[in-house]
Design a protein around this motif. Structure first.
Motif, PDB file in Angstrom:
ATOM      1  N   ILE A 173      -4.809   5.189   9.010  1.00 50.70           N
ATOM      2  CA  ILE A 173      -4.931   3.810   8.118  1.00 50.70           C
ATOM      3  C   ILE A 173      -4.044   2.522   8.813  1.00 50.70           C
ATOM      4  N   GLN A 174      -4.858   1.748   9.284  1.00 50.90           N
ATOM      5  CA  GLN A 174      -4.893   1.093   9.797  1.00 50.90           C
ATOM      6  C   GLN A 174      -3.715  -0.090   9.404  1.00 50.90           C
ATOM      7  N   ASP A 175      -3.079  -0.684   7.852  1.00 51.81           N
ATOM      8  CA  ASP A 175      -2.483  -2.049   7.076  1.00 51.81           C
ATOM      9  C   ASP A 175      -1.594  -0.541   7.053  1.00 51.81           C
ATOM     10  N   ALA A 176      -0.033  -1.145   7.211  1.00 50.70           N
ATOM     11  CA  ALA A 176       1.425  -1.368   7.038  1.00 50.70           C
ATOM     12  C   ALA A 176       0.642  -0.205   5.805  1.00 50.70           C
ATOM     13  N   TYR A 177       1.907   0.954   5.491  1.00 52.81           N
ATOM     14  CA  TYR A 177       2.120   1.441   4.385  1.00 52.81           C
ATOM     15  C   TYR A 177       2.709   2.326   3.948  1.00 52.81           C
ATOM     16  N   THR A 178       3.360   2.776   2.402  1.00 51.66           N
ATOM     17  CA  THR A 178       5.087   3.173   3.002  1.00 51.66           C
ATOM     18  C   THR A 178       4.331   4.526   2.198  1.00 51.66           C
ATOM     19  N   PHE A 179       4.604   6.101   2.455  1.00 50.98           N
ATOM     20  CA  PHE A 179       4.333   7.591   3.224  1.00 50.98           C
ATOM     21  C   PHE A 179       5.014   8.039   1.584  1.00 50.98           C
ATOM     22  N   GLU A 180       4.714   9.100   0.476  1.00 55.91           N
ATOM     23  CA  GLU A 180       5.741   9.716  -0.291  1.00 55.91           C
ATOM     24  C   GLU A 180       4.979  10.782  -0.651  1.00 55.91           C
ATOM     25  N   VAL A 181       5.805  11.966  -0.834  1.00 57.87           N
ATOM     26  CA  VAL A 181       5.025  13.025  -1.196  1.00 57.87           C
ATOM     27  C   VAL A 181       6.715  13.078  -2.681  1.00 57.87           C
ATOM     28  N   SER A 182       5.643  14.250  -3.778  1.00 56.48           N
ATOM     29  CA  SER A 182       5.949  14.204  -4.914  1.00 56.48           C
ATOM     30  C   SER A 182       5.428  14.916  -4.873  1.00 56.48           C
ATOM     31  N   SER A 183       6.029  15.463  -6.637  1.00 55.90           N
ATOM     32  CA  SER A 183       5.589  16.651  -7.145  1.00 55.90           C
ATOM     33  C   SER A 183       4.137  16.184  -8.405  1.00 55.90           C
ATOM     34  N   ALA A 184       3.712  17.078  -8.196  1.00 55.17           N
ATOM     35  CA  ALA A 184       2.315  16.424  -9.656  1.00 55.17           C
ATOM     36  C   ALA A 184       3.123  16.231 -10.694  1.00 55.17           C
ATOM     37  N   TRP A 241       1.085  -1.001   0.430  1.00 58.15           N
ATOM     38  CA  TRP A 241      -0.144  -0.339   0.187  1.00 58.15           C
ATOM     39  C   TRP A 241       0.695   1.335  -0.335  1.00 58.15           C
ATOM     40  N   TYR A 242       0.501   1.920  -0.623  1.00 59.08           N
ATOM     41  CA  TYR A 242       0.398   3.776  -1.012  1.00 59.08           C
ATOM     42  C   TYR A 242       0.281   4.650  -0.130  1.00 59.08           C
ATOM     43  N   LEU A 243       0.469   5.467  -0.157  1.00 57.32           N
ATOM     44  CA  LEU A 243      -0.148   6.676   0.415  1.00 57.32           C
ATOM     45  C   LEU A 243       0.388   7.931  -0.227  1.00 57.32           C
ATOM     46  N   ARG A 244       0.314   8.060  -1.199  1.00 58.80           N
ATOM     47  CA  ARG A 244       0.654   9.534  -2.499  1.00 58.80           C
ATOM     48  C   ARG A 244      -0.100  10.706  -1.957  1.00 58.80           C
ATOM     49  N   LEU A 245       0.602  11.667  -1.193  1.00 54.47           N
ATOM     50  CA  LEU A 245       0.620  13.703  -1.311  1.00 54.47           C
ATOM     51  C   LEU A 245       1.555  13.920  -2.459  1.00 54.47           C
ATOM     52  N   TYR A 246       0.946  14.477  -4.223  1.00 60.02           N
ATOM     53  CA  TYR A 246       1.132  14.893  -5.137  1.00 60.02           C
ATOM     54  C   TYR A 246       0.787  16.554  -4.775  1.00 60.02           C
TER      55      TYR A 246
END
Length: 151
Positions: free
Chosen positions: A69-80, A35-40
């Motif tokens: 978020i209850q599950d394990a995930y990777t958090f990323e922040v990226s340019s749009a 799972w991935y959580l991404r902010l653009y």
């Protein structure tokens, strides 16, 4: 999932704006079993790696505290990105008159994609100028709309 992205959007937007950027999109999705959580994020003049790092460092503890978020995930922040996908009505409104690439779920008139000038957006339908002809592409046919990159 939309509830997670809405919660994260509400949590992250003020922090992103405090860092001189705007929040373009939030995605929470599964890729290759993880799972991935991404902010653009976006910013006038472009987003730097320092902007992404600052936003990541500021939002990460808020996510830990809110624990949306209850599950394990990777958090990323990226340019749009320069060829950013247009997903929301405000995205389409900001780029009226711009060249866009549209990909279809299935071939339309024998084509899987087209490039044209964005003329409108109405309830998910995309209106393009294709070589001087105004064409409305129904939402059900459109897989993705991205800004066109020309070199």
């Amino acid at each position: 999932m939309s509830k997670i992205t809405e919660l994260v959007t509400d949590l992250a937007r003020p922090v992103v704006e405090d860092n001189g950027c705007s929040l373009w999109d939030v995605e929470y999705l599964k890729e290759a079993g993880s799972w991935y959580l991404r902010l653009y994020i976006d910013k006038e003049g472009g987003v730097s790696i320092d902007d992404c790092e600052a936003v990541s460092r500021a939002v990460d503890p808020l996510l830990d505290e809110a624990d949306p978020i209850q599950d394990a995930y990777t958090f990323e922040v990226s340019s749009a990105g320069a060829d950013r996908p247009l997903k929301k009505p405000e995205h389409f409104a900001a780029y009226l008159g711009a060249q866009v690439d549209v990909k279809f779920y299935q071939a339309v008139n024998g084509q899987k994609s087209c490039t044209g000038t964005l003329m409108g957006y109405d309830g998910g339908d995309v209106v393009l100028d294709l070589d001087g002809e105004q064409v409305t592409l129904p939402k059900k046919d459109v897989a993705v709309v991205r800004l066109h990159l020309s070199f």
